[in-house]
Design a protein around this motif. Structure first.
Motif, PDB file in Angstrom:
ATOM      1  N   GLU A   1      52.605  16.557 -10.878  1.00  0.00           N
ATOM      2  CA  GLU A   1      52.207  17.957 -10.621  1.00  0.00           C
ATOM      3  C   GLU A   1      52.470  18.334  -9.166  1.00  0.00           C
ATOM      4  O   GLU A   1      52.953  19.422  -8.874  1.00  0.00           O
ATOM      5  CB  GLU A   1      50.720  18.139 -10.930  1.00  0.00           C
ATOM      6  N   TYR A   2      52.120  17.409  -8.259  1.00  0.00           N
ATOM      7  CA  TYR A   2      52.341  17.700  -6.847  1.00  0.00           C
ATOM      8  C   TYR A   2      53.826  17.927  -6.586  1.00  0.00           C
ATOM      9  O   TYR A   2      54.220  18.894  -5.933  1.00  0.00           O
ATOM     10  CB  TYR A   2      51.832  16.556  -5.962  1.00  0.00           C
ATOM     11  N   ARG A   3      54.601  17.053  -7.150  1.00  0.00           N
ATOM     12  CA  ARG A   3      56.041  17.143  -6.907  1.00  0.00           C
ATOM     13  C   ARG A   3      56.624  18.386  -7.548  1.00  0.00           C
ATOM     14  O   ARG A   3      57.642  18.899  -7.124  1.00  0.00           O
ATOM     15  CB  ARG A   3      56.746  15.882  -7.422  1.00  0.00           C
TER      16      ARG A   3
ATOM     17  N   GLN B   1      49.042  13.402 -11.504  1.00  0.00           N
ATOM     18  CA  GLN B   1      48.874  14.191 -10.292  1.00  0.00           C
ATOM     19  C   GLN B   1      50.148  14.160  -9.443  1.00  0.00           C
ATOM     20  O   GLN B   1      50.530  15.161  -8.838  1.00  0.00           O
ATOM     21  CB  GLN B   1      47.692  13.670  -9.448  1.00  0.00           C
TER      22      GLN B   1
ATOM     23  N   GLY C   1      55.201  21.168  -7.332  1.00  0.00           N
ATOM     24  CA  GLY C   1      54.861  22.317  -6.466  1.00  0.00           C
ATOM     25  C   GLY C   1      53.378  22.591  -6.325  1.00  0.00           C
ATOM     26  O   GLY C   1      52.970  23.515  -5.632  1.00  0.00           O
ATOM     27  N   LYS C   2      52.497  21.793  -6.966  1.00  0.00           N
ATOM     28  CA  LYS C   2      51.058  22.038  -6.850  1.00  0.00           C
ATOM     29  C   LYS C   2      50.539  21.345  -5.569  1.00  0.00           C
ATOM     30  O   LYS C   2      49.971  20.258  -5.602  1.00  0.00           O
ATOM     31  CB  LYS C   2      50.349  21.498  -8.108  1.00  0.00           C
ATOM     32  N   GLU C   3      50.783  22.036  -4.444  1.00  0.00           N
ATOM     33  CA  GLU C   3      50.535  21.399  -3.142  1.00  0.00           C
ATOM     34  C   GLU C   3      49.056  21.152  -2.839  1.00  0.00           C
ATOM     35  O   GLU C   3      48.706  20.325  -2.006  1.00  0.00           O
ATOM     36  CB  GLU C   3      51.157  22.246  -2.014  1.00  0.00           C
ATOM     37  N   LYS C   4      48.206  21.925  -3.549  1.00  0.00           N
ATOM     38  CA  LYS C   4      46.768  21.752  -3.339  1.00  0.00           C
ATOM     39  C   LYS C   4      46.321  20.309  -3.585  1.00  0.00           C
ATOM     40  O   LYS C   4      45.318  19.847  -3.076  1.00  0.00           O
ATOM     41  CB  LYS C   4      45.979  22.663  -4.302  1.00  0.00           C
ATOM     42  N   LEU C   5      47.082  19.592  -4.402  1.00  0.00           N
ATOM     43  CA  LEU C   5      46.708  18.227  -4.760  1.00  0.00           C
ATOM     44  C   LEU C   5      46.820  17.235  -3.597  1.00  0.00           C
ATOM     45  O   LEU C   5      46.347  16.104  -3.706  1.00  0.00           O
ATOM     46  CB  LEU C   5      47.591  17.737  -5.927  1.00  0.00           C
TER      47      LEU C   5
END
Lengths: 94, 478
Positions: B438-440, B435, B442-446
């Motif tokens: 993924e966040y890093r 996670q 660009g998946k900011e929803k996380l």
């Protein structure tokens, strides 16, 4: 003042009025009304009506509850019938 | 043909005044005593007993008159209303007829669309209550308890100004709140301290009033509404079938939700009022009126406007919070020197919600205002989070106790130590490499996922604002 009015007044007052007394009572009530009529003839213009014959004001009592008056048993003893601290009357219900 | 009817409603409300003693004798007025133990020769109507007027009943009537901007009659007269019923031992009720103590006044009600309507009050007069008949325990007989006989009543008669069932309910609620504010009645509808009769008729808009029916026995706001709606349907049906409404007294049957004729009441409707020779005219001295005026509390309308100005509350909040004196008092204790809007939300949502659920009113509610105030303080000084505050409030409601003791006993103190929070954050990041990557990427929803994990790891005690900013920093710094 007629028989029907007298019967109605007797009913409202819960008085038993035998039929033969109705003419007498009718006449007596009519006499009272004649007296009222006579008094209406007195000129009273400019005289303020009085609600009470004494020209005094109602005294007031402080709001302090008191007990210790007559006991319930003594008060109920005046009633024709009583039970469980209640006055008993012929059934009244809507 | 138009099927449009307009309903015309006027209310007669009997308010038991909360004096200590009865209106014409010194017997106590306390509810629930053994039958006939609060009686004496005066309230039993024994021969030779004479009434003496209670000054507290007079003062309470004056207070009501002042509150509705009414004309107070400096001279009023007590009259005998004659009828026979076993709960009325004298054969007449002492009331006021030609000249009542309170003359014309008015009450402003708030309608559902937010507009105000002025409802005229014709008069309010002092009178004595009757006793109670009990039927259950007896065959072909009724038992009479005269403890209530002689309890002071203020009968408040409105003009036929009300035009819907909901307007009638709004008026009755406002009147109820007013007598509670004035503390002239306990307003207890179940015990019969606040009773309502409704005069209801229909007409075509603009035409003269139709014949009315008087509905008795309305001892709740809901019953008032149901009875009026039922009566409107009943009368509409009669009128549209070419019939005529009979002027009569009708009884609301709460079990069946309908009104029915009380024929027996009709015969007696000739009360032959005349001035009671046992009572002199009641004179109101200016000093007495002034004394009552000075002692008047702040009234609901004034308080509502003050709440908007002093606390900056929206009109709706101010309306809800001032509807009952006890609630308004409670709110003011909670809000003192705290954020007024947060306090309003807590009182309106959490407190009213809990009261509703428990079926309790303010005086019986287990959480005192001081405790709720302390809870909001602990939230304001970051000792606890809003979420924990709600948990503590539930504990206060169900188990009682004090805010600080609950915080200590359950270890609910909020974690505001930055190092402690960072330690939690680092652990979560280390345990969730996928996670984090993924966040890093660009998946900011996380981000929400991480916040949730940190809060969970802290058992809800980490300060959410700190978690947000520290977490953002940590995730962004590779």
């Amino acid at each position: 003042m007629d028989k029907l009015v007298v019967e109605r007044i007797a009913y409202l007052s819960r008085m038993k009025l035998p039929a033969q007394e109705i003419p007498v009572v009718t006449e007596q009530l009519a006499q009272i009304f004649r007296l009222v009529e006579a008094m209406r003839a007195v000129p009273t213009e400019g005289v303020e009506p009085m609600a009470h014959p004494l020209d005094l004001q109602q005294p007031l009592r402080p709001d302090e509850p008191r007990t210790g008056g007559p006991q319930r048993a003594d008060l109920l003893a005046n009633a024709p019938e009583a039970q469980d601290g209640l006055f008993l009357v012929p059934r009244v219900i809507e | 043909m138009s099927t449009e009817w307009e309903v015309v409603i006027g209310l007669e409300v009997h308010v038991q005044l909360n004096t200590q003693s009865k209106i014409f004798c010194a017997c106590p007025t306390a509810f629930g005593a053994e039958p006939n133990t609060h009686t004496c020769p005066v309230c039993l109507g024994l021969p030779g007993a004479l009434p003496v007027l209670n000054e507290a009943a007079v003062d309470k009537a004056i207070a009501f008159g002042l509150a509705i901007n009414a004309q107070l009659h400096r001279q009023s007269i007590f009259a005998r209303k004659n009828y026979f019923y076993p709960d009325l031992p004298k054969g007449y009720q002492i009331s006021q007829y030609e000249i009542p103590i309170v003359g014309k006044g008015h009450l402003d009600i708030l309608l559902t669309d937010g507009s105000e309507k002025r409802v005229g009050i014709t008069r309010a007069h002092l009178e004595e209550d009757a006793g109670k008949s009990l039927h259950e325990a007896f065959v072909a007989q009724s038992g009479i308890d005269l403890n209530r006989a002689g309890t002071p009543l203020l009968e408040i008669v409105s003009e036929p100004d009300l035009r819907s069932a909901s307007e009638a309910v709004a008026y009755l609620k406002k009147l109820h709140a007013l007598v509670r504010y004035l503390d002239i009645s306990d307003g207890n509808m179940q015990e019969g301290s606040f009773r309502c009769d409704a005069n209801v008729s229909l007409r075509r808009p603009g035409e003269p009033f139709g014949t009315r029916a008087e509905i008795k026995n309305l001892n709740s706001f809901r019953f008032l509404e149901k009875a009026i709606l039922f009566e409107m349907d009943r009368q509409r049906e009669i009128l549209e079938n070419g019939g005529k409404i009979v002027q009569e007294t009708r009884l609301f049957d709460a079990n069946k939700g309908e009104t029915r004729s009380m024929r027996s009441k009709e015969e007696a409707n000739d009360y032959r009022y005349f001035p009671d020779p046992d009572l002199l005219p009641l004179h109101l001295a200016e000093e007495r009126i002034d004394r009552v005026r000075v002692s008047l509390p702040e009234l609901p309308d004034v308080r509502r406007i003050r709440f908007m100005e002093q606390y900056g509350l929206p009109a709706y909040d101010a309306q809800v919070l001032t509807a009952h004196r006890e609630l308004a008092d409670y709110y003011e204790q909670v809000a003192e020197n705290l954020d007024a809007k947060i306090a309003a939300n807590w009182v309106m949502v959490e407190l009213l919600g809990a009261m509703n659920k428990a079926g309790l009113e303010i005086p019986d509610f287990p959480v005192p205002a001081g405790e709720l105030r302390l809870l909001l303080q602990r939230m304001a000084d970051s000792t606890i989070s809003g979420k924990i505050a709600k948990e503590i409030f539930e504990i206060l409601c169900s188990e009682g106790g004090t805010v600080d003791a609950i915080i200590d006993a359950k270890g609910l103190r909020q974690i505001t130590d930055e190092r402690a929070i960072l330690a939690l954050i680092d652990e979560i990041i280390a345990n969730n490499p996928k996670q984090t990557a993924e966040y890093r990427a660009g998946k900011e929803k996380l981000f929400g996922f991480f916040v949730g994990q940190v809060m969970k790891a802290s058992h809800g005690k980490a300060n959410p604002d700190q978690v947000n900013s520290l977490l953002k920093n940590r995730l962004l710094s590779q």
